[in-house]
Structure formats: structure tokens, C-alpha cells
Scaffold this motif. Structure first.
Motif, PDB file in Angstrom:
ATOM      1  N   GLY A 283       0.828  -1.265  -0.096  1.00 11.77           N
ATOM      2  CA  GLY A 283       0.093   0.049   0.036  1.00 11.77           C
ATOM      3  C   GLY A 283       0.699   1.167   0.055  1.00 11.77           C
ATOM      4  O   GLY A 283       0.351   2.539  -0.129  1.00 11.77           O
ATOM      5  N   GLY A 284       2.099   1.080   0.222  1.00 15.66           N
ATOM      6  CA  GLY A 284       3.101   2.482   0.043  1.00 15.66           C
ATOM      7  C   GLY A 284       2.733   3.460   1.284  1.00 15.66           C
ATOM      8  O   GLY A 284       3.208   4.583   1.170  1.00 15.66           O
ATOM      9  N   GLY A 285       2.430   3.106   2.613  1.00 12.42           N
ATOM     10  CA  GLY A 285       2.237   3.774   3.533  1.00 12.42           C
ATOM     11  C   GLY A 285       3.676   4.150   4.255  1.00 12.42           C
ATOM     12  O   GLY A 285       4.659   3.566   3.761  1.00 12.42           O
ATOM     13  N   LEU A 286       3.668   5.006   5.342  1.00 14.17           N
ATOM     14  CA  LEU A 286       5.019   5.274   5.918  1.00 14.17           C
ATOM     15  C   LEU A 286       4.776   5.472   7.414  1.00 14.17           C
ATOM     16  O   LEU A 286       3.762   5.931   7.716  1.00 14.17           O
ATOM     17  CB  LEU A 286       5.528   6.603   5.647  1.00 14.17           C
ATOM     18  N   PHE A 287       5.569   4.646   8.141  1.00 12.97           N
ATOM     19  CA  PHE A 287       5.485   4.444   9.254  1.00 12.97           C
ATOM     20  C   PHE A 287       6.661   5.415  10.149  1.00 12.97           C
ATOM     21  O   PHE A 287       7.686   4.902  10.122  1.00 12.97           O
ATOM     22  CB  PHE A 287       5.541   3.001   9.870  1.00 12.97           C
ATOM     23  N   VAL A 288       6.167   6.395  10.803  1.00 17.00           N
ATOM     24  CA  VAL A 288       7.122   7.263  11.503  1.00 17.00           C
ATOM     25  C   VAL A 288       6.857   7.280  13.097  1.00 17.00           C
ATOM     26  O   VAL A 288       5.754   7.426  13.488  1.00 17.00           O
ATOM     27  CB  VAL A 288       7.119   8.790  11.271  1.00 17.00           C
ATOM     28  N   THR A 289       7.911   6.992  13.810  1.00 14.68           N
ATOM     29  CA  THR A 289       7.802   6.910  15.293  1.00 14.68           C
ATOM     30  C   THR A 289       8.691   7.882  15.996  1.00 14.68           C
ATOM     31  O   THR A 289       9.656   8.157  15.580  1.00 14.68           O
ATOM     32  CB  THR A 289       7.892   5.508  15.952  1.00 14.68           C
ATOM     33  N   PHE A 290       8.144   8.570  17.008  1.00 14.15           N
ATOM     34  CA  PHE A 290       8.931   9.219  18.034  1.00 14.15           C
ATOM     35  C   PHE A 290       9.206   8.753  19.398  1.00 14.15           C
ATOM     36  O   PHE A 290       8.407   8.115  19.871  1.00 14.15           O
ATOM     37  CB  PHE A 290       8.182  10.464  18.027  1.00 14.15           C
ATOM     38  N   GLU A 291      10.649   8.742  19.634  1.00  9.01           N
ATOM     39  CA  GLU A 291      11.135   8.268  20.802  1.00  9.01           C
ATOM     40  C   GLU A 291      11.742   9.318  21.540  1.00  9.01           C
ATOM     41  O   GLU A 291      12.223  10.311  20.946  1.00  9.01           O
ATOM     42  CB  GLU A 291      11.896   6.988  20.451  1.00  9.01           C
ATOM     43  N   GLY A 292      12.039   8.912  22.820  1.00  8.92           N
ATOM     44  CA  GLY A 292      12.857   9.792  23.801  1.00  8.92           C
ATOM     45  C   GLY A 292      12.331   9.962  24.975  1.00  8.92           C
ATOM     46  O   GLY A 292      11.409   9.304  25.565  1.00  8.92           O
ATOM     47  N   GLY A 293      13.163  10.468  25.941  1.00  8.52           N
ATOM     48  CA  GLY A 293      12.610  10.536  27.430  1.00  8.52           C
ATOM     49  C   GLY A 293      11.638  11.405  27.741  1.00  8.52           C
ATOM     50  O   GLY A 293      11.203  12.253  26.854  1.00  8.52           O
ATOM     51  N   ASP A 294      10.896  11.383  29.030  1.00  6.28           N
ATOM     52  CA  ASP A 294       9.869  12.045  29.119  1.00  6.28           C
ATOM     53  C   ASP A 294      10.260  13.802  29.161  1.00  6.28           C
ATOM     54  O   ASP A 294      11.375  14.031  29.395  1.00  6.28           O
ATOM     55  CB  ASP A 294       9.124  11.943  30.516  1.00  6.28           C
TER      56      ASP A 294
ATOM     57  N   VAL B 219      -2.603   0.347  12.959  1.00  2.00           N
ATOM     58  CA  VAL B 219      -1.446   0.825  12.385  1.00  2.00           C
ATOM     59  C   VAL B 219      -1.413   0.131  10.844  1.00  2.00           C
ATOM     60  O   VAL B 219      -1.230   0.639   9.944  1.00  2.00           O
ATOM     61  CB  VAL B 219      -0.027   0.633  13.085  1.00  2.00           C
ATOM     62  N   ARG B 220      -1.393  -1.360  10.919  1.00  4.32           N
ATOM     63  CA  ARG B 220      -1.264  -2.077   9.698  1.00  4.32           C
ATOM     64  C   ARG B 220      -2.296  -1.682   8.804  1.00  4.32           C
ATOM     65  O   ARG B 220      -2.028  -1.475   7.527  1.00  4.32           O
ATOM     66  CB  ARG B 220      -1.270  -3.240   9.760  1.00  4.32           C
ATOM     67  N   PRO B 221      -3.875  -1.592   9.021  1.00  5.14           N
ATOM     68  CA  PRO B 221      -4.765  -1.087   8.092  1.00  5.14           C
ATOM     69  C   PRO B 221      -4.435   0.253   7.548  1.00  5.14           C
ATOM     70  O   PRO B 221      -4.452   0.499   6.453  1.00  5.14           O
ATOM     71  CB  PRO B 221      -5.849  -0.962   8.827  1.00  5.14           C
ATOM     72  N   ALA B 222      -3.727   1.043   8.330  1.00  7.15           N
ATOM     73  CA  ALA B 222      -3.515   2.590   7.757  1.00  7.15           C
ATOM     74  C   ALA B 222      -2.421   2.366   6.794  1.00  7.15           C
ATOM     75  O   ALA B 222      -2.611   3.289   5.620  1.00  7.15           O
ATOM     76  CB  ALA B 222      -3.245   3.734   8.958  1.00  7.15           C
ATOM     77  N   LEU B 223      -1.477   1.657   7.219  1.00  6.90           N
ATOM     78  CA  LEU B 223      -0.144   1.455   6.093  1.00  6.90           C
ATOM     79  C   LEU B 223      -0.669   0.984   4.793  1.00  6.90           C
ATOM     80  O   LEU B 223      -0.353   1.369   3.674  1.00  6.90           O
ATOM     81  CB  LEU B 223       0.665   0.894   6.970  1.00  6.90           C
ATOM     82  N   ALA B 224      -1.506  -0.134   5.089  1.00 13.35           N
ATOM     83  CA  ALA B 224      -2.027  -0.643   3.936  1.00 13.35           C
ATOM     84  C   ALA B 224      -2.915  -0.022   2.980  1.00 13.35           C
ATOM     85  O   ALA B 224      -3.157   0.079   1.598  1.00 13.35           O
ATOM     86  CB  ALA B 224      -3.029  -1.905   4.184  1.00 13.35           C
ATOM     87  N   ARG B 225      -3.608   1.345   3.402  1.00 12.39           N
ATOM     88  CA  ARG B 225      -4.203   2.141   2.783  1.00 12.39           C
ATOM     89  C   ARG B 225      -3.281   3.285   2.120  1.00 12.39           C
ATOM     90  O   ARG B 225      -3.772   4.075   1.405  1.00 12.39           O
ATOM     91  CB  ARG B 225      -5.160   3.217   3.413  1.00 12.39           C
ATOM     92  N   GLY B 226      -2.084   3.167   2.321  1.00  6.69           N
ATOM     93  CA  GLY B 226      -1.247   4.212   1.973  1.00  6.69           C
ATOM     94  C   GLY B 226      -0.951   5.407   2.757  1.00  6.69           C
ATOM     95  O   GLY B 226      -0.441   6.340   2.146  1.00  6.69           O
ATOM     96  N   GLU B 227      -1.329   5.322   3.792  1.00  7.31           N
ATOM     97  CA  GLU B 227      -1.539   6.684   4.616  1.00  7.31           C
ATOM     98  C   GLU B 227      -0.301   6.539   5.420  1.00  7.31           C
ATOM     99  O   GLU B 227       0.742   5.572   5.467  1.00  7.31           O
ATOM    100  CB  GLU B 227      -2.555   6.455   5.722  1.00  7.31           C
ATOM    101  N   VAL B 228       0.163   7.848   6.147  1.00  7.19           N
ATOM    102  CA  VAL B 228       1.373   8.018   6.846  1.00  7.19           C
ATOM    103  C   VAL B 228       0.817   8.046   8.494  1.00  7.19           C
ATOM    104  O   VAL B 228      -0.066   8.504   8.897  1.00  7.19           O
ATOM    105  CB  VAL B 228       1.809   9.378   6.769  1.00  7.19           C
ATOM    106  N   VAL B 229       1.569   7.060   9.139  1.00  5.93           N
ATOM    107  CA  VAL B 229       1.338   7.052  10.420  1.00  5.93           C
ATOM    108  C   VAL B 229       2.236   7.665  11.455  1.00  5.93           C
ATOM    109  O   VAL B 229       3.597   7.289  11.396  1.00  5.93           O
ATOM    110  CB  VAL B 229       1.147   5.509  10.992  1.00  5.93           C
ATOM    111  N   ILE B 230       1.862   8.457  12.016  1.00 10.31           N
ATOM    112  CA  ILE B 230       3.075   9.312  13.145  1.00 10.31           C
ATOM    113  C   ILE B 230       2.637   8.818  14.440  1.00 10.31           C
ATOM    114  O   ILE B 230       1.540   9.117  15.060  1.00 10.31           O
ATOM    115  CB  ILE B 230       2.871  10.879  12.840  1.00 10.31           C
ATOM    116  N   GLN B 231       3.658   8.147  15.149  1.00 12.57           N
ATOM    117  CA  GLN B 231       2.943   7.459  16.643  1.00 12.57           C
ATOM    118  C   GLN B 231       4.223   7.936  17.495  1.00 12.57           C
ATOM    119  O   GLN B 231       5.284   7.978  17.212  1.00 12.57           O
ATOM    120  CB  GLN B 231       3.274   6.002  16.307  1.00 12.57           C
TER     121      GLN B 231
END
Length: 215
Positions: free
Chosen positions: A10-21, A90-102
Motif C-alpha cells: 500500500g505504500g504507507g509510511l510509519f514514523v515513530t517518535f522516541e525519547g525521554g519524558d 497501524v497496519r490497516p492505515a499503512l495498507a491504505r497508503g497513509e502516513v502513521v505518526i506515532q
């Protein structure tokens, strides 16, 4: 492609943000969402724990419940949230080609429930990879911050008890070290940024990396 990653079509993009509080993950996630939306991309912005009805219930237990939770039980609650979240959102959104920002993903478990609780981080990672059927992000933005600075930011903004934020400085020091080790091990997936830089400077660096991925 990150080692071990499995992806739906589906061509989606999965971006995550990490780091301390207190590192500014929510601020940067919101800015990235706005930029991508204005560029015409469909964006799903979410968080862990949470992001679904079940996830919100688990979040209440794992973050806001007062009283002891055995470390391995805590890790498994996070993994259960992650399994449901990935399968239903997450997987359904990626399969639709959407960008997941988490906001937070499995690297948080390796850092907090692994290094923070002094449990083998490899075991924690393997549980999460099993729970998510191997899904890893295309990009993980690590906002690196001295825990003492993060604590100062949180003290000014805290409105509710948080079990992890309440941990001692040594705990948060182990978490930071674990994050940096994860980034060093997977430099192709991680973008490490100094969280003390101005908000717009951080946002520009994140946009530049995402632009490389979306073409």
C-alpha cells in the motif's frame, strides 16, 4: 529497509517518535502531521500505550495505576497494547497508503521496561516483534535529552501521576543510554536529534528526513 521489518502493501509510511519524558515528542509529531497534511498526505497520528479503546484502558493500568506492577507483567501489558494497536490501526492505515505518526513504539519498551527495569532488552524486543508480526518503523526520530532537563520540563507541566515519570534519576539515565545504544545499532532507521535545539530547527530536520522517504 530496517532488518526484520515486515510491511503490508500500500505504500504507507510509519514514523515513530522516541525519547525521554519531556523531550518534546508530542510537539514535533503535531508539527510533522500539519506539514504532511498540508502537502496532501493522509495522516494517522496515534500513541502508545493507547490509540484504541482497548489501548486507552491498558494505558490507565500501566501508566496511572498506583501500586506495584511486576516488571515482566508491565512489559506484557505494553506488548498486549502494541499487538492490538498494530493489528487494528497501524497496519490497516499503512495498507491504505497513509502516513502513521506515532508517539512511542517498541523502542520505548526496550528502553523503559528493558533497561529501566533491568530486564534483558533483547527479550523485550522479541516479545514486541512477535506481538506485531515483525513490524518496524520506516523512521524513528529520537529526541535526546538529559533526564534532568526533562524532569524540569515535566514538573512545570504535570497534571497527573505517571508511574514512569515518577521513577528515580538512575532509572531515566538507563533509559537514555538504552535509546542511544538502539540508535547506534540501527543508524539507517534512527534520526537522533538534540532535544534542546529550537522547536523549528528540530522540525526542519525531521521534515528533511521524511521528505527523503516520501519522495
Amino acid at each position: 529497509m530496517a532488518q526484520g521489518r515486515t510491511r503490508p502493501g500500500g505504500g504507507g509510511l510509519f514514523v515513530t517518535f522516541e525519547g525521554g519524558d519531556g523531550a518534546g515528542k508530542s510537539t514535533q509529531a503535531a508539527l510533522l502531521e500539519t506539514w504532511l497534511t498540508e502537502a496532501g498526505r493522509t495522516v494517522v497520528r496515534t500513541r502508545e500505550p493507547g490509540g484504541t479503546e482497548l489501548g486507552d484502558e491498558l494505558r490507565e493500568i500501566v501508566l496511572h495505576r498506583r501500586g506495584h506492577i511486576a516488571p515482566r507483567a508491565e512489559a506484557l501489558i505494553y506488548a498486549a497494547d502494541r499487538a492490538h494497536h498494530v493489528a487494528t490501526l497501524v497496519r490497516p492505515a499503512l495498507a491504505r497508503g497513509e502516513v502513521v505518526i506515532q508517539d512511542r513504539y517498541l523502542d520505548s519498551s526496550v528502553a523503559y521496561q528493558g533497561a529501566g527495569r533491568e530486564i534483558d532488552g533483547g527479550e523485550i524486543r522479541n516479545v514486541s516483534l512477535w506481538a506485531t508480526e515483525g513490524l518496524l518503523p520506516d523512521l524513528t526520530v529520537l529526541l535526546d535529552l538529559d533526564p534532568a532537563i526533562g524532569r524540569t520540563r515535566l514538573d512545570a507541566a504535570r497534571t497527573r501521576y505517571d508511574r514512569l515519570e515518577a521513577e528515580a534519576a538512575e532509572f531515566h539515565g538507563r533509559v537514555r543510554d538504552a535509546y542511544l545504544a538502539l540508535a547506534a545499532a540501527e543508524p539507517e532507521r534512527f534520526l537522533v536529534l538534540d532535544a534542546t535545539l529550537p522547536v523549528e530547527e528540530l522540525a526542519a530536520a525531521i521534515r528533511a528526513r521524511v521528505a527523503e522517504l516520501v519522495g
